[in-house]
Scaffold this motif. Structure first.
Motif, PDB file in Angstrom:
ATOM      1  N   ARG A 168       0.835  -1.209   0.000  1.00 15.06           N
ATOM      2  CA  ARG A 168       0.000   0.000   0.000  1.00 15.06           C
ATOM      3  C   ARG A 168       0.862   1.250   0.000  1.00 15.06           C
ATOM      4  NH1 ARG A 168      -4.273   0.154   4.613  1.00 15.06           N
ATOM      5  NH2 ARG A 168      -4.687   2.165   3.592  1.00 15.06           N
ATOM      6  N   ALA A 169       1.973   1.211   0.728  1.00 18.60           N
ATOM      7  CA  ALA A 169       2.855   2.378   0.790  1.00 18.60           C
ATOM      8  C   ALA A 169       3.457   2.699  -0.573  1.00 18.60           C
ATOM      9  CB  ALA A 169       3.954   2.152   1.818  1.00 18.60           C
ATOM     10  N   LEU A 170       3.689   1.674  -1.381  1.00 15.31           N
ATOM     11  CA  LEU A 170       4.237   1.915  -2.713  1.00 15.31           C
ATOM     12  C   LEU A 170       3.326   2.825  -3.530  1.00 15.31           C
ATOM     13  CD1 LEU A 170       5.522  -1.643  -3.776  1.00 15.31           C
ATOM     14  CD2 LEU A 170       6.732   0.148  -2.508  1.00 15.31           C
ATOM     15  N   ASP A 171       2.031   2.733  -3.304  1.00 13.85           N
ATOM     16  CA  ASP A 171       1.074   3.547  -4.050  1.00 13.85           C
ATOM     17  C   ASP A 171       1.183   5.031  -3.709  1.00 13.85           C
ATOM     18  OD1 ASP A 171       0.053   1.266  -5.247  1.00 13.85           O
ATOM     19  OD2 ASP A 171      -1.528   1.011  -3.745  1.00 13.85           O
ATOM     20  N   PHE A 172       1.792   5.340  -2.573  1.00 17.38           N
ATOM     21  CA  PHE A 172       1.956   6.733  -2.142  1.00 17.38           C
ATOM     22  C   PHE A 172       3.356   7.262  -2.457  1.00 17.38           C
ATOM     23  CE2 PHE A 172      -1.094   5.114   1.274  1.00 17.38           C
ATOM     24  CZ  PHE A 172      -2.215   5.454   0.525  1.00 17.38           C
ATOM     25  N   ASN A 173       4.048   6.600  -3.390  1.00 17.24           N
ATOM     26  CA  ASN A 173       5.402   6.996  -3.787  1.00 17.24           C
ATOM     27  C   ASN A 173       6.397   6.805  -2.654  1.00 17.24           C
ATOM     28  OD1 ASN A 173       7.338   7.874  -5.653  1.00 17.24           O
ATOM     29  ND2 ASN A 173       7.149  10.006  -5.008  1.00 17.24           N
ATOM     30  N   TYR A 174       6.204   5.761  -1.851  1.00 17.57           N
ATOM     31  CA  TYR A 174       7.122   5.448  -0.753  1.00 17.57           C
ATOM     32  C   TYR A 174       8.008   4.276  -1.137  1.00 17.57           C
ATOM     33  CZ  TYR A 174       5.733   8.593   2.953  1.00 17.57           C
ATOM     34  OH  TYR A 174       5.545   9.712   3.716  1.00 17.57           O
ATOM     35  N   MET A 175       9.207   4.299  -0.591  1.00 11.77           N
ATOM     36  CA  MET A 175      10.100   3.150  -0.665  1.00 11.77           C
ATOM     37  C   MET A 175      10.060   2.414   0.673  1.00 11.77           C
ATOM     38  SD  MET A 175      13.398   4.340  -2.899  1.00 11.77           S
ATOM     39  CE  MET A 175      13.158   5.069  -4.525  1.00 11.77           C
ATOM     40  N   ILE A 176      10.601   1.204   0.663  1.00 10.27           N
ATOM     41  CA  ILE A 176      10.661   0.375   1.860  1.00 10.27           C
ATOM     42  C   ILE A 176      12.120   0.104   2.166  1.00 10.27           C
ATOM     43  CG2 ILE A 176       9.866  -1.722   2.992  1.00 10.27           C
ATOM     44  CD1 ILE A 176       7.587   0.096   2.011  1.00 10.27           C
ATOM     45  N   SER A 177      12.538   0.419   3.388  1.00 11.01           N
ATOM     46  CA  SER A 177      13.928   0.236   3.776  1.00 11.01           C
ATOM     47  C   SER A 177      14.050  -0.902   4.783  1.00 11.01           C
ATOM     48  CB  SER A 177      14.489   1.519   4.370  1.00 11.01           C
ATOM     49  OG  SER A 177      15.855   1.362   4.704  1.00 11.01           O
ATOM     50  N   PHE A 178      15.027  -1.753   4.560  1.00 10.90           N
ATOM     51  CA  PHE A 178      15.236  -2.915   5.412  1.00 10.90           C
ATOM     52  C   PHE A 178      16.556  -2.783   6.163  1.00 10.90           C
ATOM     53  CE2 PHE A 178      12.514  -4.289   1.926  1.00 10.90           C
ATOM     54  CZ  PHE A 178      11.463  -4.852   2.622  1.00 10.90           C
ATOM     55  N   SER A 179      16.508  -3.158   7.433  1.00  9.02           N
ATOM     56  CA  SER A 179      17.672  -3.082   8.321  1.00  9.02           C
ATOM     57  C   SER A 179      18.194  -4.484   8.607  1.00  9.02           C
ATOM     58  CB  SER A 179      17.270  -2.400   9.631  1.00  9.02           C
ATOM     59  OG  SER A 179      16.411  -3.267  10.369  1.00  9.02           O
ATOM     60  N   GLY A 180      19.082  -4.574   9.588  1.00 12.52           N
ATOM     61  CA  GLY A 180      19.636  -5.864   9.982  1.00 12.52           C
ATOM     62  C   GLY A 180      18.612  -6.860  10.471  1.00 12.52           C
ATOM     63  N   ILE A 181      17.432  -6.408  10.817  1.00 14.77           N
ATOM     64  CA  ILE A 181      16.382  -7.316  11.275  1.00 14.77           C
ATOM     65  C   ILE A 181      16.095  -8.386  10.227  1.00 14.77           C
ATOM     66  CG2 ILE A 181      13.927  -7.480  11.889  1.00 14.77           C
ATOM     67  CD1 ILE A 181      14.154  -4.747  13.182  1.00 14.77           C
ATOM     68  N   VAL A 182      16.238  -8.023   8.957  1.00 15.26           N
ATOM     69  CA  VAL A 182      15.912  -8.978   7.885  1.00 15.26           C
ATOM     70  C   VAL A 182      16.831 -10.204   7.932  1.00 15.26           C
ATOM     71  CG1 VAL A 182      17.434  -8.047   6.078  1.00 15.26           C
ATOM     72  CG2 VAL A 182      15.225  -9.033   5.451  1.00 15.26           C
ATOM     73  N   LEU A 203      15.371   0.215  -0.170  1.00 19.67           N
ATOM     74  CA  LEU A 203      16.570   0.838   0.381  1.00 19.67           C
ATOM     75  C   LEU A 203      17.159  -0.075   1.443  1.00 19.67           C
ATOM     76  CD1 LEU A 203      15.429   4.554   0.836  1.00 19.67           C
ATOM     77  CD2 LEU A 203      16.843   3.615  -0.995  1.00 19.67           C
ATOM     78  N   ILE A 204      18.438   0.135   1.750  1.00 19.43           N
ATOM     79  CA  ILE A 204      19.116  -0.620   2.800  1.00 19.43           C
ATOM     80  C   ILE A 204      19.609   0.353   3.865  1.00 19.43           C
ATOM     81  CG2 ILE A 204      19.753  -2.602   1.399  1.00 19.43           C
ATOM     82  CD1 ILE A 204      22.488  -1.302   0.944  1.00 19.43           C
ATOM     83  N   GLU A 205      19.666  -0.126   5.098  1.00 17.76           N
ATOM     84  CA  GLU A 205      20.078   0.741   6.203  1.00 17.76           C
ATOM     85  C   GLU A 205      20.625  -0.105   7.340  1.00 17.76           C
ATOM     86  OE1 GLU A 205      16.885   1.802   9.244  1.00 17.76           O
ATOM     87  OE2 GLU A 205      15.690   1.831   7.388  1.00 17.76           O
ATOM     88  N   THR A 206      21.299   0.582   8.271  1.00 18.67           N
ATOM     89  CA  THR A 206      21.721  -0.091   9.506  1.00 18.67           C
ATOM     90  C   THR A 206      20.848   0.298  10.694  1.00 18.67           C
ATOM     91  OG1 THR A 206      23.318   1.663  10.031  1.00 18.67           O
ATOM     92  CG2 THR A 206      24.133  -0.274   8.808  1.00 18.67           C
ATOM     93  N   ASP A 207      20.321   1.545  10.699  1.00 16.96           N
ATOM     94  CA  ASP A 207      19.689   2.110  11.895  1.00 16.96           C
ATOM     95  C   ASP A 207      20.679   2.080  13.064  1.00 16.96           C
ATOM     96  OD1 ASP A 207      17.701   3.446  13.251  1.00 16.96           O
ATOM     97  OD2 ASP A 207      16.509   1.666  13.729  1.00 16.96           O
ATOM     98  N   SER A 208      21.963   2.101  12.725  1.00 15.19           N
ATOM     99  CA  SER A 208      22.989   2.034  13.761  1.00 15.19           C
ATOM    100  C   SER A 208      22.884   3.246  14.702  1.00 15.19           C
ATOM    101  CB  SER A 208      24.381   1.986  13.125  1.00 15.19           C
ATOM    102  OG  SER A 208      24.564   3.030  12.183  1.00 15.19           O
ATOM    103  N   PRO A 209      23.171   2.986  15.990  1.00 10.46           N
ATOM    104  CA  PRO A 209      23.917   1.860  16.576  1.00 10.46           C
ATOM    105  C   PRO A 209      23.074   0.651  16.973  1.00 10.46           C
ATOM    106  CG  PRO A 209      23.498   3.478  18.274  1.00 10.46           C
ATOM    107  CD  PRO A 209      22.929   4.039  16.990  1.00 10.46           C
ATOM    108  N   TYR A 210      21.842   0.583  16.478  1.00  4.71           N
ATOM    109  CA  TYR A 210      20.930  -0.489  16.885  1.00  4.71           C
ATOM    110  C   TYR A 210      20.894  -1.592  15.825  1.00  4.71           C
ATOM    111  CZ  TYR A 210      19.610   3.896  19.089  1.00  4.71           C
ATOM    112  OH  TYR A 210      19.660   5.116  19.717  1.00  4.71           O
TER     113      TYR A 210
END
Length: 263
Positions: A168-182, A203-210
């Motif tokens: 649903r978020a894609l329809d609003f011109n949003y991207m989805i970012s994944f962290s180390g949780i994946v 997108l990829i991310e760390t959300d570091s330091p978490y």
């Protein structure tokens, strides 16, 4: 090149680098992490964060207030205040992180919603994308984005919600970012979400330091570990790591177009 699209560089544990910020950046660059977005979570500490990164052309910044930092009406930044602050700076490529988090308590729902609404409106006025934190607030998050989000879109960062919400978020011109949780053993459902999202919206991310990814769980997270997140996603999507790096880097500069001006 890899881009860490969401990190908190002012919160990192630099003791492994003898408290040398530049040494931490050098370690990231050695793994081809060539760009980072340092994300704001509150206004009180923003100046300290910005001072740390303002002279580094490889680090972009955002401005915003995390929903768990909005505990009362006094903590709500007005649209005018957000707009004026961004216009006075030259490295802000996004508004956020903002959003809704009902996981710990529902007592501040209305306050969080007003703060989120103001961030969305300010971003629309500035034509900047929004970095959204969402947890246990799927319907309200999407409803507010639909009602007040602008054409610049945004990103649902550190995504842990449902496949349906992501699509649903894609329809609003949003991207989805994944962290180390994946990469976590118990994240099978999240890996299914990765498989469902087109590569040009990831997108990829760390959300570091978490949230350090496997094989670094138990350690403090840092930007160089975004490569491990990328490897997991590349494996899930059946592409080479280099291709995943190139695609997510292009996605970053397409979404955060102000960053592309200093590419």
């Amino acid at each position: 090149m890899f881009v860490d699209s969401h990190c908190h560089l002012d919160k990192l544990d630099l003791s492994p680098y003898n408290n040398d910020f530049s040494a931490m950046l050098a370690a990231a660059h050695e793994r081809n992490v060539g760009r980072m977005l340092c994300v704001s979570i509150d206004i009180d500490q923003f100046d300290t964060m910005y001072e740390l990164i303002k002279d580094n052309p490889a680090i972009d910044a955002s401005l915003g207030v995390h929903p768990l930092h909005v505990e009362s009406e006094a903590g709500i930044e007005s649209v005018e205040a957000l707009v004026n602050r961004v216009q006075a700076l030259d490295k802000i490529v996004a508004i956020g992180e903002t959003g809704l988090d009902y996981y710990y308590s529902t007592d501040t729902q209305e306050i969080q919603q007003q703060s989120f609404r103001n961030h969305l409106i300010a971003a629309d006025q500035l034509q900047l994308p929004v970095i959204v934190h969402t947890r246990d607030a799927r319907d309200d998050t999407l409803s507010l984005i639909q009602a007040h989000g602008g054409d610049a879109g945004g990103v649902l960062h550190c995504f842990t919600e449902s496949r349906e919400m992501a699509l649903r978020a894609l329809d609003f011109n949003y991207m989805i970012s994944f962290s180390g949780i994946v990469t976590f053993r118990n994240a099978a459902e999240l890996r299914d979400v990765v498989k469902a999202i087109p590569l040009d919206r990831i997108l990829i991310e760390t959300d570091s330091p978490y949230l350090a990814p496997v094989p670094h769980r138990g350690k403090k997270n840092e930007p160089k570990f975004v490569v491990d997140v990328a490897q997991c996603i590349a494996d899930l999507k059946g592409v080479r790591l280099e291709e995943l790096a190139n695609i997510t880097t292009e996605n970053y500069f397409r979404l955060f177009s102000h960053a592309a001006q200093n590419r």
